[in-house]
Design an enzyme around this catalytic site. Sequence first.
Site, PDB file in Angstrom:
ATOM      1  N   HIS A 306      47.998  39.737  37.857  1.00 56.36           N
ATOM      2  CA  HIS A 306      46.997  40.221  38.281  1.00 56.36           C
ATOM      3  C   HIS A 306      46.322  41.117  37.470  1.00 56.36           C
ATOM      4  O   HIS A 306      47.003  41.952  36.410  1.00 56.36           O
ATOM      5  CB  HIS A 306      47.423  41.348  39.522  1.00 56.36           C
ATOM      6  CG  HIS A 306      46.226  41.803  40.556  1.00 56.36           C
ATOM      7  ND1 HIS A 306      45.335  42.845  40.213  1.00 56.36           N
ATOM      8  CD2 HIS A 306      45.713  41.215  41.570  1.00 56.36           C
ATOM      9  CE1 HIS A 306      44.523  42.929  41.245  1.00 56.36           C
ATOM     10  NE2 HIS A 306      44.637  41.897  42.086  1.00 56.36           N
ATOM     11  N   ASP A 364      48.300  36.549  47.167  1.00 54.33           N
ATOM     12  CA  ASP A 364      48.037  35.112  47.502  1.00 54.33           C
ATOM     13  C   ASP A 364      49.101  34.248  47.365  1.00 54.33           C
ATOM     14  O   ASP A 364      49.183  33.199  47.852  1.00 54.33           O
ATOM     15  CB  ASP A 364      47.050  34.397  46.546  1.00 54.33           C
ATOM     16  CG  ASP A 364      45.416  35.134  46.537  1.00 54.33           C
ATOM     17  OD1 ASP A 364      45.028  35.582  45.630  1.00 54.33           O
ATOM     18  OD2 ASP A 364      45.076  34.906  47.737  1.00 54.33           O
TER      19      ASP A 364
HETATM   20  C1  SDX Z   1      43.017  37.882  43.493  1.00 55.94           C
HETATM   21  O1  SDX Z   1      40.949  41.566  41.008  1.00 55.94           O
HETATM   22  C2  SDX Z   1      41.473  41.532  42.240  1.00 55.94           C
HETATM   23  O2  SDX Z   1      41.802  42.684  42.670  1.00 55.94           O
HETATM   24  C3  SDX Z   1      41.636  40.460  42.938  1.00 55.94           C
HETATM   25  C4  SDX Z   1      42.401  40.398  44.122  1.00 55.94           C
HETATM   26  C5  SDX Z   1      41.557  41.024  45.426  1.00 55.94           C
HETATM   27  O3  SDX Z   1      42.103  41.264  46.402  1.00 55.94           O
HETATM   28  O4  SDX Z   1      40.367  40.848  45.150  1.00 55.94           O
HETATM   29  O5  SDX Z   1      43.610  40.929  44.219  1.00 55.94           O
HETATM   30  C6  SDX Z   1      42.602  38.880  44.677  1.00 55.94           C
HETATM   31  O6  SDX Z   1      42.082  37.221  42.970  1.00 55.94           O
HETATM   32  C7  SDX Z   1      44.689  37.961  43.200  1.00 55.94           C
HETATM   33  C8  SDX Z   1      44.899  36.885  41.960  1.00 55.94           C
HETATM   34  C9  SDX Z   1      44.741  35.718  42.338  1.00 55.94           C
HETATM   35  N1  SDX Z   1      44.969  34.862  41.307  1.00 55.94           N
HETATM   36  C10 SDX Z   1      46.206  33.959  41.111  1.00 55.94           C
HETATM   37  O7  SDX Z   1      47.081  34.124  41.596  1.00 55.94           O
HETATM   38  C11 SDX Z   1      45.944  32.993  40.121  1.00 55.94           C
HETATM   39  C12 SDX Z   1      47.059  33.104  38.881  1.00 55.94           C
HETATM   40  N2  SDX Z   1      46.831  34.264  38.212  1.00 55.94           N
HETATM   41  C13 SDX Z   1      46.250  34.499  36.636  1.00 55.94           C
HETATM   42  O8  SDX Z   1      45.375  33.544  36.711  1.00 55.94           O
HETATM   43  C14 SDX Z   1      45.986  35.796  36.363  1.00 55.94           C
HETATM   44  O9  SDX Z   1      47.082  36.423  36.193  1.00 55.94           O
HETATM   45  C15 SDX Z   1      44.639  36.475  36.717  1.00 55.94           C
HETATM   46  C16 SDX Z   1      43.451  35.598  36.804  1.00 55.94           C
HETATM   47  C17 SDX Z   1      45.073  36.911  38.274  1.00 55.94           C
HETATM   48  C18 SDX Z   1      44.782  37.628  36.063  1.00 55.94           C
HETATM   49  O10 SDX Z   1      44.326  37.311  34.651  1.00 55.94           O
HETATM   50  P1  SDX Z   1      43.920  38.570  33.637  1.00 55.94           P
HETATM   51  O11 SDX Z   1      44.118  39.927  33.994  1.00 55.94           O
HETATM   52  O12 SDX Z   1      42.587  38.075  32.817  1.00 55.94           O
HETATM   53  O13 SDX Z   1      45.307  38.149  32.515  1.00 55.94           O
HETATM   54  P2  SDX Z   1      45.535  37.043  31.495  1.00 55.94           P
HETATM   55  O14 SDX Z   1      44.911  36.020  31.910  1.00 55.94           O
HETATM   56  O15 SDX Z   1      44.661  37.894  30.343  1.00 55.94           O
HETATM   57  O16 SDX Z   1      46.928  37.165  31.447  1.00 55.94           O
HETATM   58  C19 SDX Z   1      47.810  38.149  30.724  1.00 55.94           C
HETATM   59  C20 SDX Z   1      48.950  37.061  30.031  1.00 55.94           C
HETATM   60  C21 SDX Z   1      48.306  35.798  29.392  1.00 55.94           C
HETATM   61  O17 SDX Z   1      49.498  35.365  28.342  1.00 55.94           O
HETATM   62  P3  SDX Z   1      48.757  35.900  26.811  1.00 55.94           P
HETATM   63  O18 SDX Z   1      47.467  35.159  26.640  1.00 55.94           O
HETATM   64  O19 SDX Z   1      48.697  37.073  26.743  1.00 55.94           O
HETATM   65  O20 SDX Z   1      49.957  35.033  26.183  1.00 55.94           O
HETATM   66  O21 SDX Z   1      49.778  36.719  31.440  1.00 55.94           O
HETATM   67  C22 SDX Z   1      49.655  35.286  31.310  1.00 55.94           C
HETATM   68  C23 SDX Z   1      48.593  34.853  30.650  1.00 55.94           C
HETATM   69  O22 SDX Z   1      48.642  33.687  30.004  1.00 55.94           O
HETATM   70  N3  SDX Z   1      49.404  35.113  32.886  1.00 55.94           N
HETATM   71  C24 SDX Z   1      50.194  34.021  33.545  1.00 55.94           C
HETATM   72  C25 SDX Z   1      49.601  34.100  34.897  1.00 55.94           C
HETATM   73  N4  SDX Z   1      48.872  35.199  34.965  1.00 55.94           N
HETATM   74  C26 SDX Z   1      48.876  35.860  33.567  1.00 55.94           C
HETATM   75  N5  SDX Z   1      51.154  33.114  33.019  1.00 55.94           N
HETATM   76  C27 SDX Z   1      51.578  32.378  34.086  1.00 55.94           C
HETATM   77  N6  SDX Z   1      51.237  32.207  35.393  1.00 55.94           N
HETATM   78  C28 SDX Z   1      50.424  33.312  35.707  1.00 55.94           C
HETATM   79  N7  SDX Z   1      49.926  33.310  36.989  1.00 55.94           N
END
Ligand code: SDX
Length: 430
Positions: A306, A364
């Site tokens: 998140h 989720d």
């Molecule tokens: C919702 O914003 C809100 O409040 C949203 C929400 C709401 O109520 O409105 O809470 C609802 O959207 C919840 C999130 C649902 N999405 C997912 O579950 C999809 C999977 N999660 C990711 O795509 C990700 O965690 C996000 C999009 C949710 C957050 O992404 P960020 O904040 O941009 O973080 P990032 O992509 O920069 O990740 C940081 C690191 C990265 O590694 P590095 O590049 O630093 O090496 O963490 C890793 C990412 O690769 N990472 C994950 C991961 N999520 C982040 N690695 C594996 N699996 C994951 N799910």
Amino acid sequence: MSDNTAKLTMGDKSWDLKVRPGSIGPDVVDIASLYAQTGCFTYDPGFTSTASCESAITYIDGDEGTLLYRGYPIEQLAEHGDFLESCYLLLYGELPTKAQKDDFVHRVTYHTMIHEQMSRFFTGFRRDAHPMAIMVGTVGALSAFYHDSTDISDPHQRMVASLRMIAKMPTLAAMAYKYHVGQPFVYPRNDLDYASNFLHMCFAVPCEEYKVNPVLARAMDRIFILHADHEQNASTSTVRLAGSSGANPFACIAAGIACLWGPAHGGANEAALNMLSEIGSVDRIPEYIARAKDKNDPFRLMGFGHRVYKNYDPRARIMQKTTHEVLAELGIRDDPLLDVAMELEKIALNDDYFVEKKLYPNIDFYSGITLRALGFPTTMFTVLFALARTVGWIAQWKEMVEDPSQKIGRPRQLYTGAAQRDYLPISQRR
Ligand code: SDX
């Protein structure tokens, strides 16, 4: 941070920038005059450190895993309240008295029907159209039917539009489901509470009476509470940006639905269940954990991570508890997907990669298992998220429209394209 200024120094120049404290949470450095003072923009793709507005609606502490609606913890609202009470709270800022609640419930109840001609929109879609595509179309079309609540400068019309959105979303969502499964639409019933009415519109058929299970209705209502609002997330920011141009509320909510659909946002509940189904069994979890950690593999654990929560999403805990309640009520002793989810969570929460990056289950991760048990197809999961989030979008839109300092949102950029150059006739191009 010094008392209430931050000093910016560039070369031999420096500027004092005002620092504004919130009632709780991080202070903000006010950079509204930065470009005028320095000729520079700030740069923050994805808005990881940018506050886009001032708001009094929802507060999240990502490190603590705290979520407050108008100051009330989500755990208490989910435990003791109901969805329409949370709607009143998000819209008006205070918990309603009994009289206020009864009046609000009555007003919402008597707005649940939609214009009969709107049902013709559905027949224009293929039966296998994704219900979110149907919702984007039909919610946007509401502005073609309710001209008497599109003048955003009129407080009365703003409130009528707000009530109409909250009241009509379940009706449209149920119609999208019924159209998808080829069953006749079921009209709203004024004798049923909000969640029961929604389940009745989804699962009743003309051939026999449908009795709503009160335990499942309570679970549905609680799921709506959990999804109601969440600060300045992507879809809420979309609604605010659309609203900042003066667009009517129905069009703004349609824009929010479109944004929510993405798998990185609200579409993650559908993607998370599809992922659990693809993993299929506990013994295949290590393979997917490895893929999630592999920089060269675009696979991510859906329902994990998140932007704000660097601790357990408080909603995920409540959702997990609700999952067990629903499965127990339905007599589902062992759901293989729940086994996979629980084991996946356990392994991930003990894996250095997820621990270092502070990746925890979000709302989720468990919602899909619950919604599937309630009888919804995966394609309806994000529609249910949109149904619940409508009150949050509307409350944030209303707050923005009523903020005297608000103006049209118009970000700038870091330009890295070609400098000015002259046109070259095609005969001279190589
Ligand atoms: C919702 O914003 C809100 O409040 C949203 C929400 C709401 O109520 O409105 O809470 C609802 O959207 C919840 C999130 C649902 N999405 C997912 O579950 C999809 C999977 N999660 C990711 O795509 C990700 O965690 C996000 C999009 C949710 C957050 O992404 P960020 O904040 O941009 O973080 P990032 O992509 O920069 O990740 C940081 C690191 C990265 O590694 P590095 O590049 O630093 O090496 O963490 C890793 C990412 O690769 N990472 C994950 C991961 N999520 C982040 N690695 C594996 N699996 C994951 N799910």
